[in-house]
Design an enzyme around this catalytic site. Structure first.
Site, PDB file in Angstrom:
ATOM      1  N   CYS A   1       0.658  -1.511   0.323  1.00 21.36           N
ATOM      2  CA  CYS A   1       0.300   0.254   0.241  1.00 21.36           C
ATOM      3  C   CYS A   1       1.396   0.911  -0.289  1.00 21.36           C
ATOM      4  CB  CYS A   1      -0.362  -0.035   1.347  1.00 21.36           C
ATOM      5  SG  CYS A   1      -1.080  -1.751   1.527  1.00 21.36           S
TER       6      CYS A   1
ATOM      7  N   ARG B   1       4.710   0.312  -5.926  1.00 24.09           N
ATOM      8  CA  ARG B   1       4.202  -0.622  -5.033  1.00 24.09           C
ATOM      9  C   ARG B   1       4.146  -1.922  -4.661  1.00 24.09           C
ATOM     10  NH1 ARG B   1       6.669   2.058  -0.061  1.00 24.09           N
ATOM     11  NH2 ARG B   1       5.413   1.338   1.241  1.00 24.09           N
TER      12      ARG B   1
ATOM     13  N   TRP C   1      -2.897  -2.547  -1.107  1.00 19.46           N
ATOM     14  CA  TRP C   1      -2.898  -3.953  -1.915  1.00 19.46           C
ATOM     15  C   TRP C   1      -3.854  -4.799  -0.826  1.00 19.46           C
ATOM     16  CZ3 TRP C   1      -0.146  -7.928   0.486  1.00 19.46           C
ATOM     17  CH2 TRP C   1       0.117  -9.167  -0.182  1.00 19.46           C
TER      18      TRP C   1
ATOM     19  N   ASN D   1      -1.610   1.583   5.585  1.00 19.54           N
ATOM     20  CA  ASN D   1      -0.647   0.560   5.933  1.00 19.54           C
ATOM     21  C   ASN D   1      -1.055  -0.180   6.792  1.00 19.54           C
ATOM     22  OD1 ASN D   1      -0.909   2.272   2.953  1.00 19.54           O
ATOM     23  ND2 ASN D   1       1.857   2.577   3.511  1.00 19.54           N
ATOM     24  N   GLY D   2      -0.535  -1.541   6.668  1.00 17.86           N
ATOM     25  CA  GLY D   2      -0.096  -2.392   7.933  1.00 17.86           C
ATOM     26  C   GLY D   2      -1.702  -3.107   7.904  1.00 17.86           C
TER      27      GLY D   2
ATOM     28  N   GLU E   1      17.404 -17.301  -8.576  1.00 14.45           N
ATOM     29  CA  GLU E   1      17.098 -16.229  -9.012  1.00 14.45           C
ATOM     30  C   GLU E   1      16.268 -15.728 -10.454  1.00 14.45           C
ATOM     31  OE1 GLU E   1      16.039 -13.964  -7.773  1.00 14.45           O
ATOM     32  OE2 GLU E   1      17.107 -11.203  -8.712  1.00 14.45           O
TER      33      GLU E   1
ATOM     34  N   LYS F   1      12.374 -14.502 -11.306  1.00 14.22           N
ATOM     35  CA  LYS F   1      12.553 -13.113 -12.060  1.00 14.22           C
ATOM     36  C   LYS F   1      11.543 -13.826 -13.141  1.00 14.22           C
ATOM     37  CE  LYS F   1      13.793 -10.858 -10.207  1.00 14.22           C
ATOM     38  NZ  LYS F   1      14.216 -10.569  -9.380  1.00 14.22           N
TER      39      LYS F   1
ATOM     40  N   GLU G   1       7.640 -14.519 -11.170  1.00 16.83           N
ATOM     41  CA  GLU G   1       7.048 -13.344 -10.995  1.00 16.83           C
ATOM     42  C   GLU G   1       6.390 -12.525 -12.448  1.00 16.83           C
ATOM     43  OE1 GLU G   1       9.270 -11.272  -7.940  1.00 16.83           O
ATOM     44  OE2 GLU G   1      10.546 -11.154  -9.075  1.00 16.83           O
TER      45      GLU G   1
ATOM     46  N   HIS H   1      17.023 -36.543  -8.820  1.00 19.58           N
ATOM     47  CA  HIS H   1      15.950 -36.504  -7.768  1.00 19.58           C
ATOM     48  C   HIS H   1      14.961 -35.893  -7.407  1.00 19.58           C
ATOM     49  CE1 HIS H   1      19.544 -38.443  -5.949  1.00 19.58           C
ATOM     50  NE2 HIS H   1      20.366 -37.487  -5.824  1.00 19.58           N
TER      51      HIS H   1
ATOM     52  N   LYS I   1       6.246  -4.555  -3.561  1.00 19.70           N
ATOM     53  CA  LYS I   1       7.837  -4.146  -3.973  1.00 19.70           C
ATOM     54  C   LYS I   1       8.462  -3.909  -2.934  1.00 19.70           C
ATOM     55  CE  LYS I   1      11.321  -2.111  -5.854  1.00 19.70           C
ATOM     56  NZ  LYS I   1      12.448  -3.573  -6.527  1.00 19.70           N
TER      57      LYS I   1
HETATM   58  C1  G6P Z   1       9.524  -8.037  -2.361  1.00 20.66           C
HETATM   59  C2  G6P Z   1       9.687  -8.305  -3.470  1.00 20.66           C
HETATM   60  C3  G6P Z   1      11.150  -8.513  -3.730  1.00 20.66           C
HETATM   61  C4  G6P Z   1      12.120  -8.182  -3.368  1.00 20.66           C
HETATM   62  C5  G6P Z   1      11.430  -8.546  -1.721  1.00 20.66           C
HETATM   63  C6  G6P Z   1      12.369  -8.397  -0.889  1.00 20.66           C
HETATM   64  O1  G6P Z   1       8.683  -9.833  -2.484  1.00 20.66           O
HETATM   65  O2  G6P Z   1       9.019  -7.917  -4.398  1.00 20.66           O
HETATM   66  O3  G6P Z   1      11.667  -8.121  -4.662  1.00 20.66           O
HETATM   67  O4  G6P Z   1      13.475  -8.837  -3.140  1.00 20.66           O
HETATM   68  O5  G6P Z   1      10.204  -7.924  -1.580  1.00 20.66           O
HETATM   69  O6  G6P Z   1      12.427  -6.921  -0.572  1.00 20.66           O
HETATM   70  P1  G6P Z   1      13.446  -6.332   0.814  1.00 20.66           P
HETATM   71  O7  G6P Z   1      13.203  -4.558   0.062  1.00 20.66           O
HETATM   72  O8  G6P Z   1      13.827  -6.292   1.558  1.00 20.66           O
HETATM   73  O9  G6P Z   1      14.736  -6.899  -0.644  1.00 20.66           O
END
Ligand code: G6P
Length: 610
Positions: free
Chosen positions: A2, A27, A74, A100-101, A483, A487, A490, A506, A605
């Site tokens: 949010c 975000r 959100w 937010n929260g 990673e 990518k 997501e 396995h 984000k």
């Molecule tokens: C969210 C974002 C990711 C990020 C993760 C950790 O899931 O979408 O891209 O890697 O949070 O965020 P941070 O700000 O702690 O690296």
């Protein structure tokens, strides 16, 4: 997650609030709303969907007024519908707030309010807070006092901006666990959940701490605790430029950020790499130098992409410093009563510096007596402020939800840390010099890969229709496989998994057929031959192979359907180059599938709620 924006001053609030909402879109959110006060009434509009839909909705309406708030939501409690969107009001519509929260004791509060005859229109925890403040306002007759009294009873987390019809010269902001930044302008103030919504108006900001609130009026402001003790505000200067949060000529922030990596990587190592001494100088760690020298163990923690960089960090630090390193998801670390010793160094890695699980894991480690450090991108963020010491990434604002440049900068900083710890221990000066030299070359190697993005784009076209993908790597490139898969999933919604290549036998090998793309990280290092065997196993089962290989590798070309080469570097540093084609591959595949790359569905984000 949010986003919050609020304005009080002499300019019309609506355009400022809408611009703020657009800057907060990255975000992640699923509905948006605004409330503008003209001095007598507060007009509200809120809609499920994008900010653009809200803008269309209000285009023919009039929202005059110099006080306003706006929110991107959100969904946590209640679906992302018009009615559940923020702002929320009390029963009389006098208290209007965005939040937010999560209010954890909202069911208890709601039952109490219902017993007193109050009714609710939404399923949200936030409406309960609004009604609660409204009830206290009825009794106490004072807006600020009502907010303060309510917040003392709230359990959970909040970032809040609140206005009241009876007090049109007042905007109240408050925080616990969810960031709130105040932009200090000239007889005007902007409240936001992050500085990107403020920087176009002022560079002077105050970061609220937990359990603090700000009472902003056109002629001045005060900050105090929710227990009514005045706090003297500390004004900071924002350290980034407006252009850094603009897309420029790039079609997406993600692509812009991928292409920024030669310079962001350089910024992360600038002034920190001691080529002659084969060492690193990390000013932010001076205060804990003795603790680092005496450390017996390092624990790296984080979430998402930051957790992947921690895994790479484990290989790098153990190799360079011969110091045991453990990596743990922050969400697990915080709840499992971990064994932590006072001579442990627990390092939280976080782009945003606000991820609630990472913050909580660090707090837990602190409670158990460890030294806690942060490797963080956002200056002034909560993790940066709460840790004993730390290192900033200096990668500049990262707007694309899928992390790219922050990841490579995290790898840069973890390598600097490995060098520093290594030189205090077993690493010789010549080994240190060699690694330092190689690290300083990484930006140009990344640039060379980016120059060949068209080649990767054309490979991506062939795979845009796939439904699954497997990423395999070994050693330091195993986390890169994780990673790469993250990518892709997501941003393109293709199911993708990363595995250590040898583990393929396995389980995942059962999935391999002519429709399964398998992306191998196959740079030339001591386990190259093993990777070649794994490639052969996939080929024998007709899997489609994309190999990320070292330039000049002819052997792999005869095995793989596609080879994307990367320049040779020190084996420990290969993740900094192998990750680049994987970012581009995911990006181009997602674009080919028509996905909203910068704002993937359901993702946020910065995850500031559990
Ligand atoms: C969210 C974002 C990711 C990020 C993760 C950790 O899931 O979408 O891209 O890697 O949070 O965020 P941070 O700000 O702690 O690296």
């Amino acid at each position: 997650m949010c986003g919050i924006i609020g304005y009080i001053g002499s300019r019309q609030a609506l355009p400022i609030v809408l611009e703020g909402l657009r800057n907060l879109e990255y975000r992640g959110y699923d509905s948006a709303g605004i409330a503008i006060s003209d001095g007598t009434t507060i007009r509200i509009c809120k809609r499920a969907g994008k900010v653009a839909q809200l803008v269309t909705e209000i285009a023919h309406l009039s929202f005059p007024g110099t006080l306003g708030i706006g929110h991107t939501r959100w969904a946590t409690h209640g679906e992302p519908t018009d009615i559940n969107a923020h702002p929320h009001t009390d029963s009389n519509g006098r208290i209007v707030l965005i939040h937010n929260g999560i209010i954890e004791n909202y069911t208890v509060l709601k039952a109490r309010l219902e017993r007193e005859g109050y009714h609710f229109r939404t399923e949200t925890d936030t409406e309960v807070l609004a009604v609660f403040i409204g009830m206290l306002y009825d009794r106490l007759g004072d807006f600020e006092l009502a907010v303060r009294t309510a917040l003392q009873e709230i359990e959970g987390t909040f970032g809040l901006a609140i206005i009241c019809t009876d007090d049109p010269d007042c905007l109240i902001a408050a925080r616990r666990g969810s960031p709130i930044v105040l932009g200090i302008g000239d007889e005007e103030y902007i409240v936001a959940s992050d500085a990107s919504a403020i920087v176009s108006h002022t560079r002077r900001v105050v970061y609220l701490r937990d359990d603090e609130m700000a009472i902003l009026r056109r002629n001045g402001y005060v900050t105090k605790t929710i227990g009514d003790e005045f706090v003297s505000p500390e004004i900071h200067e924002l350290d980034f430029e407006l252009e850094q949060i603009q897309r420029g000529n790039f079609p997406h922030f993600m692509l812009k950020e991928i292409f920024e990596q030669p310079s962001t990587f350089r910024d992360s190592i600038r002034g920190r790499l001691l080529l002659e001494e084969g060492n690193a100088k990390l000013g932010g760690l001076t205060a804990v130098a003795d603790k680092l020298r005496a450390a017996k163990r390092i624990i790296l923690t984080g979430c998402g992409t930051s957790w992947h960089s921690a895994l790479v960090g484990e290989y790098i630090i153990e190799h360079l410093a011969r110091l045991p390193v453990e990596v743990e998801y922050a969400s697990e670390l915080r709840y499992r009563n971990p064994v932590i010793y006072p001579d442990d160094i627990v390092i939280g890695i976080s782009q945003s510096g606000e991820t609630i699980d990472t913050l909580a894991a660090l707090r837990e480690a602190k409670l158990k007596g460890a030294t806690i450090l942060g490797i963080v991108n956002v200056v002034g963020s909560t993790i940066a402020r709460e840790t004993d010491a730390g290192v900033y990434l200096h990668a500049g604002p990262e707007i694309g939800v899928a992390s790219t440049k922050a990841f490579t900068s995290q790898l840069a900083v973890l390598t600097l840390l490995g060098l520093y710890l290594g030189r205090q221990r077993d690493l010789s000066v010549s080994q240190g010099q060699h690694l330092a030299r190689e690290l300083s070359r990484i930006p140009q190697l990344i640039a060379a890969i980016l120059d060949r993005s068209a080649e990767i784009e054309s490979i991506a076209q062939e795979y845009a229709g796939c439904t699954n993908a497997l990423y395999l790597g070994r050693g330091v490139n195993y986390p890169v496989a994780l990673e790469g898969a993250l990518k892709l999933k997501e941003i393109s919604y293709i199911h993708a998994e990363g595995y250590p290549a040898a583990e393929m036998k396995h389980g995942p090998i059962a999935l391999i057929d002519e429709n399964m793309p398998v992306i191998f990280l196959a740079t030339q290092d001591e386990i190259y031959e093993k990777i070649i065997s794994n490639i052969q196993e996939v080929k024998a089962r007709h899997g489609r192979i994309i190999a990320i290989a070292t330039e000049g590798d002819r052997r792999i070309a005869s095995l793989a359907d596609h080879v994307i080469t990367v320049p040779a570097t020190h084996p420990l540093l290969t993740p900094m180059v192998t990750t680049i084609p994987l970012q581009l591959l995911a990006y181009y595949i997602a674009v080919a599938r028509g996905c909203d790359v910068d704002k993937p569905r359901n993702l946020a984000k910065s995850v500031t709620v559990e």
